[in-house]
Scaffold this active site. Structure first.
Site, short mmCIF file in Angstrom:
data_model
loop_
_atom_site.label_atom_id
_atom_site.label_comp_id
_atom_site.label_asym_id
_atom_site.label_seq_id
_atom_site.Cartn_x
_atom_site.Cartn_y
_atom_site.Cartn_z
N LYS A 1 0.98 -1.03 -0.01
CA LYS A 1 -0.08 -0.05 -0.07
C LYS A 1 0.77 1.54 0.01
O LYS A 1 1.94 1.27 0.22
CB LYS A 1 -0.76 -0.14 1.46
CG LYS A 1 -1.91 -1.15 1.35
CD LYS A 1 -2.90 -1.00 0.24
CE LYS A 1 -3.75 -2.34 0.21
NZ LYS A 1 -4.66 -2.24 -0.65
N CYS A 2 0.18 2.35 -0.45
CA CYS A 2 0.79 3.69 -0.50
C CYS A 2 1.55 3.96 1.05
O CYS A 2 0.65 3.80 1.75
CB CYS A 2 -0.27 4.43 -0.81
SG CYS A 2 0.42 6.45 -0.86
N PRO A 3 2.86 4.28 0.89
CA PRO A 3 3.44 4.75 -0.10
C PRO A 3 4.43 3.95 -0.51
O PRO A 3 5.58 4.18 -1.28
CB PRO A 3 4.29 6.00 0.51
CG PRO A 3 4.33 5.59 1.73
CD PRO A 3 3.18 5.01 2.23
#
Length: 78
Positions: A15-17
């Site tokens: 998942k981001c980042p």
């Protein structure tokens, strides 16, 4: 004409980042003009990866949806 060599990097499940951070780290030691193909399931990658390329001076050669995510082809800045 043979296909140009590229490094494949599987970032599915992150998942981001993390996809951008890991891509940036992996590209540090790549030669200028080299290609990296990343695959991610993070829905925010469609915004984050193009932004990363723009900010760092890399060229986004291709972006396409794939089953469950997206695939990006990036050429390291020269």
């Amino acid at each position: 004409m043979p296909e140009e060599a590229k490094l494949r990097y599987d970032l599915r499940g992150l998942k981001c980042p993390l996809p951008v951070l890991k891509t940036r780290k992996r590209m540090e030691n790549m030669t200028a003009g080299a290609l990296i193909e990343i695959e991610t399931t993070d829905p925010l990658a469609v915004v984050d990866i193009p932004h990363f390329c723009n900010e760092d001076g890399h060229r986004l050669e291709k972006a396409e949806p794939v089953s469950g995510g997206h695939r990006f082809l990036i050429r390291k800045k020269t």
